[in-house]
Motif scaffolding. Sequence first.
Motif, PDB file in Angstrom:
ATOM      1  N   ILE A  69      58.360  10.302 -24.434  1.00 29.39           N
ATOM      2  CA  ILE A  69      57.014   9.815 -23.976  1.00 29.39           C
ATOM      3  C   ILE A  69      57.243   9.728 -22.498  1.00 29.39           C
ATOM      4  CG2 ILE A  69      55.228   8.095 -24.220  1.00 29.39           C
ATOM      5  CD1 ILE A  69      56.085   7.570 -26.663  1.00 29.39           C
ATOM      6  N   GLU A  70      56.349  10.426 -21.772  1.00 25.53           N
ATOM      7  CA  GLU A  70      56.222  10.284 -20.381  1.00 25.53           C
ATOM      8  C   GLU A  70      55.116   9.729 -19.967  1.00 25.53           C
ATOM      9  OE1 GLU A  70      57.140  13.918 -18.193  1.00 25.53           O
ATOM     10  OE2 GLU A  70      58.806  14.693 -19.386  1.00 25.53           O
ATOM     11  N   ASN A  71      54.884   8.909 -19.010  1.00 23.49           N
ATOM     12  CA  ASN A  71      53.908   8.129 -18.601  1.00 23.49           C
ATOM     13  C   ASN A  71      53.758   8.513 -16.977  1.00 23.49           C
ATOM     14  OD1 ASN A  71      52.350   6.896 -20.705  1.00 23.49           O
ATOM     15  ND2 ASN A  71      54.518   5.884 -20.850  1.00 23.49           N
ATOM     16  N   GLU A  72      52.633   8.673 -16.425  1.00 25.55           N
ATOM     17  CA  GLU A  72      52.184   8.646 -15.037  1.00 25.55           C
ATOM     18  C   GLU A  72      51.102   7.774 -14.890  1.00 25.55           C
ATOM     19  OE1 GLU A  72      50.418  11.927 -12.090  1.00 25.55           O
ATOM     20  OE2 GLU A  72      51.719  12.762 -13.417  1.00 25.55           O
ATOM     21  N   ILE A  73      51.162   6.933 -13.702  1.00 27.24           N
ATOM     22  CA  ILE A  73      49.931   5.995 -13.541  1.00 27.24           C
ATOM     23  C   ILE A  73      49.840   5.984 -12.160  1.00 27.24           C
ATOM     24  CG2 ILE A  73      48.970   3.814 -13.867  1.00 27.24           C
ATOM     25  CD1 ILE A  73      51.012   3.474 -16.210  1.00 27.24           C
ATOM     26  N   GLY A  74      48.453   6.436 -11.700  1.00 30.76           N
ATOM     27  CA  GLY A  74      48.021   6.527 -10.225  1.00 30.76           C
ATOM     28  C   GLY A  74      48.119   4.934  -9.837  1.00 30.76           C
ATOM     29  N   SER A  75      48.027   4.848  -8.395  1.00 31.17           N
ATOM     30  CA  SER A  75      48.144   3.707  -7.674  1.00 31.17           C
ATOM     31  C   SER A  75      46.683   2.991  -7.762  1.00 31.17           C
ATOM     32  CB  SER A  75      48.445   3.733  -6.491  1.00 31.17           C
ATOM     33  OG  SER A  75      47.496   4.733  -5.844  1.00 31.17           O
ATOM     34  N   GLN A  76      45.588   3.702  -8.170  1.00 33.66           N
ATOM     35  CA  GLN A  76      44.466   3.239  -8.400  1.00 33.66           C
ATOM     36  C   GLN A  76      44.027   2.457  -9.569  1.00 33.66           C
ATOM     37  OE1 GLN A  76      41.906   2.887  -5.744  1.00 33.66           O
ATOM     38  NE2 GLN A  76      43.725   3.661  -4.637  1.00 33.66           N
ATOM     39  N   PHE A  77      44.769   2.489 -10.538  1.00 35.79           N
ATOM     40  CA  PHE A  77      45.009   2.267 -12.136  1.00 35.79           C
ATOM     41  C   PHE A  77      45.598   0.782 -12.111  1.00 35.79           C
ATOM     42  CE2 PHE A  77      43.723   6.368 -12.355  1.00 35.79           C
ATOM     43  CZ  PHE A  77      42.652   6.391 -13.094  1.00 35.79           C
TER      44      PHE A  77
END
Length: 145
Positions: free
Chosen positions: A69-77
């Motif tokens: 499982i790979e997660n990427e979370i942008g700074s705006q979230f």
Amino acid sequence: MSISDDFKEKLKAGKIVDALTLALSEAIELEITTWVSSNKSYAQTSAEAEQPHADCRMRTRLNIVDGDIENEIGSQFIGNGLYTELRQFHLDQVQEGRQIIQQNLENLQQLFSVLTKTMNQLPQESRQLESGNPVLPPSSQDNLP
């Protein structure tokens, strides 16, 4: 040619095993992306315009074969970002994706049961991969010399 078109062509040609192999090779990963579009364009090309800017997206990839499982979370979230209220929405989508994967695995299991039962009823040509190697060993019904 798209994967879907290639799959349909293999089915029409009677290459059922090749069609299923293609479908399974494409079905191992699920990607869920939540992003906020903007009137501002950071893109230089049309291909870049189709991709959300990294700080305005959340992406989760689930690989059912490796269990990764790979997660990427942008700074705006995160923190005091503009889109923190969308985190729960994304998590709900990931949970729904897990349920879809579970249903798909159950469907594949049923499909393989049916395939196993009917494989010996197919003509010999349909039991060959494109490379010419048989998928299943010959049965007593194959009348081999």
